[in-house]
Design a protein around this motif. Structure first.
Motif, PDB file in Angstrom:
ATOM      1  N   LYS A 145       0.798  -1.095   0.045  1.00 46.65           N
ATOM      2  CA  LYS A 145       0.015   0.340   0.062  1.00 46.65           C
ATOM      3  C   LYS A 145       1.255   1.219   0.032  1.00 46.65           C
ATOM      4  CE  LYS A 145      -3.520  -2.073   2.622  1.00 46.65           C
ATOM      5  NZ  LYS A 145      -4.246  -2.152   4.703  1.00 46.65           N
ATOM      6  N   LEU A 146       0.675   2.346  -1.098  1.00 48.19           N
ATOM      7  CA  LEU A 146       1.405   3.200  -0.903  1.00 48.19           C
ATOM      8  C   LEU A 146       0.808   4.446  -0.960  1.00 48.19           C
ATOM      9  CD1 LEU A 146       3.100   3.222  -4.455  1.00 48.19           C
ATOM     10  CD2 LEU A 146       3.781   2.208  -2.849  1.00 48.19           C
ATOM     11  N   LEU A 147       1.979   5.303   0.436  1.00 46.32           N
ATOM     12  CA  LEU A 147       1.351   6.393   0.425  1.00 46.32           C
ATOM     13  C   LEU A 147       2.512   7.448   0.145  1.00 46.32           C
ATOM     14  CD1 LEU A 147       0.380   8.389   3.148  1.00 46.32           C
ATOM     15  CD2 LEU A 147       2.677   7.956   4.464  1.00 46.32           C
ATOM     16  N   ILE A 148       2.265   8.950  -0.684  1.00 47.19           N
ATOM     17  CA  ILE A 148       2.733   9.199  -1.225  1.00 47.19           C
ATOM     18  C   ILE A 148       2.342  10.808  -0.578  1.00 47.19           C
ATOM     19  CG2 ILE A 148       3.160  10.450  -3.810  1.00 47.19           C
ATOM     20  CD1 ILE A 148       2.044   7.668  -5.374  1.00 47.19           C
ATOM     21  N   ALA A 149       3.149  11.090  -0.036  1.00 50.85           N
ATOM     22  CA  ALA A 149       2.964  12.142   1.200  1.00 50.85           C
ATOM     23  C   ALA A 149       4.314  13.344   0.604  1.00 50.85           C
ATOM     24  CB  ALA A 149       3.178  11.698   2.387  1.00 50.85           C
ATOM     25  N   ALA A 150       3.446  14.313   0.438  1.00 46.34           N
ATOM     26  CA  ALA A 150       4.290  15.702   0.915  1.00 46.34           C
ATOM     27  C   ALA A 150       5.010  15.648   2.019  1.00 46.34           C
ATOM     28  CB  ALA A 150       3.818  17.019   0.959  1.00 46.34           C
ATOM     29  N   ASP A 151       6.618  15.763   2.263  1.00 44.17           N
ATOM     30  CA  ASP A 151       7.718  16.177   3.170  1.00 44.17           C
ATOM     31  C   ASP A 151       6.941  16.791   4.058  1.00 44.17           C
ATOM     32  OD1 ASP A 151       8.387  18.866   1.538  1.00 44.17           O
ATOM     33  OD2 ASP A 151      10.182  17.715   1.376  1.00 44.17           O
ATOM     34  N   CYS A 152       6.012  18.324   3.426  1.00 46.20           N
ATOM     35  CA  CYS A 152       5.921  18.655   4.852  1.00 46.20           C
ATOM     36  C   CYS A 152       4.604  18.244   5.834  1.00 46.20           C
ATOM     37  CB  CYS A 152       5.522  20.553   4.558  1.00 46.20           C
ATOM     38  SG  CYS A 152       6.627  21.498   3.306  1.00 46.20           S
ATOM     39  N   SER A 153       4.344  17.606   5.020  1.00 49.48           N
ATOM     40  CA  SER A 153       3.016  16.691   5.622  1.00 49.48           C
ATOM     41  C   SER A 153       3.771  16.040   7.664  1.00 49.48           C
ATOM     42  CB  SER A 153       2.424  15.909   5.004  1.00 49.48           C
ATOM     43  OG  SER A 153       2.890  14.544   4.750  1.00 49.48           O
ATOM     44  N   ALA A 154       4.243  15.380   7.009  1.00 49.32           N
ATOM     45  CA  ALA A 154       4.828  15.286   8.686  1.00 49.32           C
ATOM     46  C   ALA A 154       4.954  15.922   9.424  1.00 49.32           C
ATOM     47  CB  ALA A 154       6.137  13.709   8.377  1.00 49.32           C
ATOM     48  N   TYR A 155       5.736  16.898   9.262  1.00 48.77           N
ATOM     49  CA  TYR A 155       5.989  18.013  10.438  1.00 48.77           C
ATOM     50  C   TYR A 155       5.046  18.910  10.760  1.00 48.77           C
ATOM     51  CZ  TYR A 155      10.210  17.297   9.091  1.00 48.77           C
ATOM     52  OH  TYR A 155      11.992  16.840   9.132  1.00 48.77           O
ATOM     53  N   ALA A 156       3.502  19.052  10.206  1.00 49.45           N
ATOM     54  CA  ALA A 156       2.233  19.467  10.172  1.00 49.45           C
ATOM     55  C   ALA A 156       1.692  19.188  10.990  1.00 49.45           C
ATOM     56  CB  ALA A 156       1.899  20.265   8.955  1.00 49.45           C
ATOM     57  N   TYR A 157       1.673  16.954  10.426  1.00 46.68           N
ATOM     58  CA  TYR A 157       0.542  16.787  11.095  1.00 46.68           C
ATOM     59  C   TYR A 157       0.988  15.937  11.851  1.00 46.68           C
ATOM     60  CZ  TYR A 157      -3.140  13.418  11.264  1.00 46.68           C
ATOM     61  OH  TYR A 157      -4.360  12.593  11.861  1.00 46.68           O
TER      62      TYR A 157
END
Length: 241
Positions: A145-157
Motif C-alpha cells: 500500500k503506497l503512501l505518497i506524502a508531501a514532505d511538509c505533511s509529517a511536520y504539520a500533522y
C-alpha cells in the motif's frame, strides 16, 4: 508492413527530452541534441510523446515500418529495472540511497499503556523514502500500500506515523523544491509492481497540487484500477478532507 508511427521533425525539435521521457517503450533517444526515433519496433503508434512536445515537432505518419514488438519492449523495460535495482543495491551514487526493507519491532507493552505512548514507534518500512532516490522496483513494493506524502505533511500533522505511514510504503517529495515532475517515476512504480492501494497526503498550499497531479496521472498511465484517496492537511495540522 505499413502502419501508423511517429515522425519527428528535427528542424523543429529543441532537444528538451520531454518526448523521450514520455515514451515508456523507450523508442526515442536524444542524439546530438535532437530527439530521434531510434527503435521503430518499440513505437506502438499511440503517441504518448505527442502532447508534451512544446514545439510541435512530433506528428503521426503512415509508412513502411517494422511491427511493434511488445516482447522486446518488455524485455528492455525489465533489463532497465534490473540495472536500476543493481545500482541501488550496490550503493552507487549517495551511499545512503541503498535500498532496504525495515522491520520495526512492536513494543512488548500494549500500545494503550503510558509506556507505549511515551515512546512512539517509527512506522517507516523501507529506505530510501524520497521519491527521487527510490528504485522503480524493489521487494518492498510487492503487495504494498503506497503512501505518497508531501514532505511538509509529517511536520504539520503530529500523528503521521500511526495514522498514515503504518502498514504502508512511504514515498515523500516536494515538487516545488525538487523541481521535478514525479509522474514518470510514480507510473513505473505502480505499473511494474503489485500495488494494492495509493494514499496521497498533501498540504493545503497550492504547490502541493503538483504532487497530487503526479499521483493521479501515474494511476491513469499505469492502466490499473487501484483504490486511491487524497487527504489534505492544513498548515496548523488538521485534516481538511
Amino acid at each position: 508492413m505499413v502502419r501508423k508511427i511517429i515522425h519527428i521533425d528535427e528542424e523543429k525539435c529543441n532537444g528538451c527530452g520531454i518526448c523521450a521521457n514520455a515514451c515508456h517503450e523507450g523508442a526515442i533517444d536524444i542524439v546530438d541534441g535532437k530527439a530521434k526515433l531510434v527503435r521503430e519496433n518499440f513505437c506502438d503508434g499511440f503517441g504518448d510523446c505527442l502532447p508534451g512536445c512544446p514545439t510541435g515537432a512530433i506528428t503521426f505518419e503512415e509508412r513502411e515500418a517494422p511491427a511493434y514488438d511488445e516482447a522486446a519492449v518488455k524485455a528492455a523495460q525489465e533489463q532497465k529495472m534490473r540495472e536500476e535495482m543493481m545500482q541501488h543495491a550496490a550503493g552507487h551514487g549517495c551511499p545512503g540511497s541503498r535500498f532496504m526493507q525495515l522491520k520495526q519491532a512492536e513494543p512488548e507493552e500494549q500500545e494503550t499503556t503510558a509506556s507505549a505512548y511515551a515512546k512512539p514507534l517509527s512506522r517507516l518500512e523501507q529506505w530510501p523514502c524520497q521519491i527521487k532516490l527510490l528504485p522503480t522496483q524493489a521487494p518492498f513494493f510487492d503487495g504494498a500500500k503506497l503512501l505518497i506524502a508531501a514532505d511538509c505533511s509529517a511536520y504539520a500533522y503530529a500523528n503521521m506515523h500511526e495514522d498514515f505511514m503504518k502498514g504502508k510504503i512511504t514515498l515523500i517529495g516536494c515538487p516545488k523544491l525538487d523541481d521535478v515532475d514525479y509522474t514518470e517515476k510514480l507510473t513505473d512504480i505502480i505499473m511494474y509492481n503489485d500495488i494494492k492501494s495509493v494514499t496521497v497526503v498533501r498540504m493545503e498550499v497550492p504547490c502541493c497540487g503538483g504532487l497530487q497531479r503526479a499521483a493521479e496521472n501515474a494511476l491513469k498511465n499505469s492502466g490499473k484500477f487501484i483504490p486511491w484517496q487524497v487527504v489534505t492537511i492544513s498548515r496548523d495540522g488538521k485534516i481538511l478532507d
